[in-house]
Design a protein around this motif. Structure first.
Motif, PDB file in Angstrom:
ATOM      1  N   ILE A   1       5.689  -3.098   4.972  1.00  0.00           N
ATOM      2  CA  ILE A   1       4.898  -2.945   3.749  1.00  0.00           C
ATOM      3  C   ILE A   1       4.919  -4.191   2.874  1.00  0.00           C
ATOM      4  CG2 ILE A   1       5.333  -0.462   3.702  1.00  0.00           C
ATOM      5  CD1 ILE A   1       7.144  -1.188   1.144  1.00  0.00           C
ATOM      6  N   SER A   2       5.823  -5.136   3.192  1.00  0.00           N
ATOM      7  CA  SER A   2       5.965  -6.296   2.319  1.00  0.00           C
ATOM      8  C   SER A   2       6.400  -7.516   3.103  1.00  0.00           C
ATOM      9  CB  SER A   2       6.987  -6.016   1.209  1.00  0.00           C
ATOM     10  OG  SER A   2       8.260  -5.749   1.789  1.00  0.00           O
ATOM     11  N   ALA A   3       6.099  -8.675   2.523  1.00  0.00           N
ATOM     12  CA  ALA A   3       6.529  -9.958   3.079  1.00  0.00           C
ATOM     13  C   ALA A   3       7.305 -10.704   2.003  1.00  0.00           C
ATOM     14  CB  ALA A   3       5.332 -10.780   3.521  1.00  0.00           C
ATOM     15  N   GLN A   4       8.463 -11.224   2.370  1.00  0.00           N
ATOM     16  CA  GLN A   4       9.238 -12.060   1.453  1.00  0.00           C
ATOM     17  C   GLN A   4       9.123 -13.499   1.939  1.00  0.00           C
ATOM     18  OE1 GLN A   4      13.832 -12.665  -0.034  1.00  0.00           O
ATOM     19  NE2 GLN A   4      13.131 -10.577   0.368  1.00  0.00           N
ATOM     20  N   SER A   5       8.585 -14.364   1.083  1.00  0.00           N
ATOM     21  CA  SER A   5       8.286 -15.734   1.494  1.00  0.00           C
ATOM     22  C   SER A   5       8.615 -16.723   0.393  1.00  0.00           C
ATOM     23  CB  SER A   5       6.792 -15.881   1.839  1.00  0.00           C
ATOM     24  OG  SER A   5       6.415 -15.020   2.894  1.00  0.00           O
TER      25      SER A   5
ATOM     26  N   ASN B   1       0.840  -1.195   0.000  1.00  0.00           N
ATOM     27  CA  ASN B   1       0.000   0.000   0.000  1.00  0.00           C
ATOM     28  C   ASN B   1       0.881   1.254   0.000  1.00  0.00           C
ATOM     29  OD1 ASN B   1      -2.403   1.437   0.062  1.00  0.00           O
ATOM     30  ND2 ASN B   1      -2.491   1.463   2.291  1.00  0.00           N
ATOM     31  N   THR B   2       1.746   1.338  -1.027  1.00  0.00           N
ATOM     32  CA  THR B   2       2.680   2.467  -1.138  1.00  0.00           C
ATOM     33  C   THR B   2       2.663   2.993  -2.571  1.00  0.00           C
ATOM     34  OG1 THR B   2       4.685   1.308  -1.930  1.00  0.00           O
ATOM     35  CG2 THR B   2       4.216   1.203   0.445  1.00  0.00           C
TER      36      THR B   2
ATOM     37  N   LYS C   1      -2.969  -5.449   2.988  1.00  0.00           N
ATOM     38  CA  LYS C   1      -2.540  -4.722   1.779  1.00  0.00           C
ATOM     39  C   LYS C   1      -1.018  -4.599   1.681  1.00  0.00           C
ATOM     40  CE  LYS C   1      -6.810  -2.061   1.237  1.00  0.00           C
ATOM     41  NZ  LYS C   1      -7.580  -2.817   2.239  1.00  0.00           N
ATOM     42  N   MET C   2      -0.344  -5.679   2.041  1.00  0.00           N
ATOM     43  CA  MET C   2       1.113  -5.724   1.943  1.00  0.00           C
ATOM     44  C   MET C   2       1.525  -6.331   0.608  1.00  0.00           C
ATOM     45  SD  MET C   2       1.885  -7.171   5.792  1.00  0.00           S
ATOM     46  CE  MET C   2       3.666  -7.349   5.547  1.00  0.00           C
TER      47      MET C   2
END
Length: 343
Positions: free
Chosen positions: A180-184, A8-9, A205-206
């Motif tokens: 703001i984000s997930a790394q998976s 959401n950026t 909303k990431m």
């Protein structure tokens, strides 16, 4: 190349991100990459040429060498690049060198800035959940980095759904900048995050960055059959794979690839690009021909029938608490609910 906002950026990143785990020589990482300066520059230059603006590294990769090589290769194009790096893992035996304490955060960000030869980091990520440090301490330290201008945004990696939700709740309550984000990890042979992580990040909303989208090369097809014990995975079999199902997935990938005049790897990456909520896929390569193959995935459009085939053959065994007996084969619960609401 296509671009999406990261979470959401207003920060736009390429759908493919160049991963740098193969950059640099180190005993632990030699089976993974060990690329030197000339090879790194060739890859980074080519990434810019095809429109990739997103680069992912970590303080741990090749014990800092990856960050140094990436910073040098980007050079004067710094403002064109979105650089993501991570902290958590230690360089020394110092007990305070591990984790996400305020001390570790402040020390590691300065070290990464120096190695990358930059005065700010676009996306600073917590590499793993730290069970030894209060989450409020970690989030407060990261918030200070954003307010100081040394970091533009913060992200997380390898968190579970409840950990993501807890972090968001604390940040909301304390007025801290949010992840703001997930790394998976996510791939056709690793779909576990569909139960908790994807629903959590969609709700918040990431953005989502996918690591090991080809399961360390398994989905290229080169580790099936008589080649199963050869190559990189014979030295570094990670992430783990249920091989019997994996072989079936590769078989379908090869069938679909033949109709698109593509490779199994391109189809596996295209499947991820079609998944709801996936912002960018991290591709890590050792050779320029592998890179050229991977970027071809952006142009591939899979039919609904092909997507259904891939969903069905790769469907993991569903834990009982997530079962919905009204689901059609290959559907996730989220997809079923969306389908019901559309009628």
């Amino acid at each position: 190349m296509e671009y999406l906002a990261l979470g959401n950026t207003g920060l736009y990143v390429s759908r493919l991100c160049l991963g740098t785990m193969t950059f640099g020589k180190n005993t632990l990482y030699n089976p993974i990459g060990s690329l030197e300066e000339k090879e790194v520059k060739q890859l980074v230059d080519r990434a810019f040429d095809v429109g990739i603006n997103f680069f992912d590294t970590a303080n741990l990769y090749a014990m800092g060498e990856s960050e140094k090589l990436l910073g040098k290769a980007i050079g004067k194009r710094r403002e064109e690049a979105v650089i993501a790096t991570k902290l958590y893992n230690p360089f020394t035996n110092d007990m305070n060198s591990l984790g996400t304490s305020r001390k570790a955060i402040m020390r590691e960000v300065e070290a990464s800035l120096k190695r990358l030869n930059t005065d700010y980091i676009d996306l600073y990520q917590v590499h793993s959940w730290d069970p030894t440090t209060p989450l409020e301490e970690t989030l407060s330290g990261l918030d200070d980095l954003v307010r100081s201008g040394k970091v533009r945004y913060i992200g997380l990696s390898n968190f579970t759904g409840w950990q993501i939700a807890k972090a968001h709740g604390i940040s909301e309550a304390k007025g801290f900048h949010k992840f703001i984000s997930a790394q998976s990890h996510y791939s056709l042979v690793g779909r576990e995050l569909e139960y908790e992580v994807l629903p959590a990040v969609r709700d918040l909303k990431m953005g989502v960055m996918v690591w090991s989208p080809l399961a360390s090369g398994f989905l290229t097809g080169k580790y099936t059959g008589e080649n199963a014990e050869k190559g990189r995975r014979s030295h570094f079999s990670f992430p783990p794979i249920e091989l019997e199902q994996g072989d079936k997935v590769v078989e379908i990938l090869k069938e679909i690839a033949s109709t698109h005049q593509a490779t199994p790897a391109q189809i596996a990456l295209a499947w991820l690009l079609h998944r709801k909520g996936i912002t960018s896929i991290i591709i890590g390569v050792r050779r320029i021909d592998q890179f050229e193959d991977n970027i071809g995935s952006v142009k591939i459009k899979l039919s609904s029938e092909e997507l259904e085939q891939l969903n069905a053959v790769s469907q993991p065994k569903t834990p009982f608490m997530y079962m919905d007996f009204s689901l059609q084969r290959g559907q996730t619960l989220h997809e079923r609910i969306t389908q019901m609401k559309s009628h």
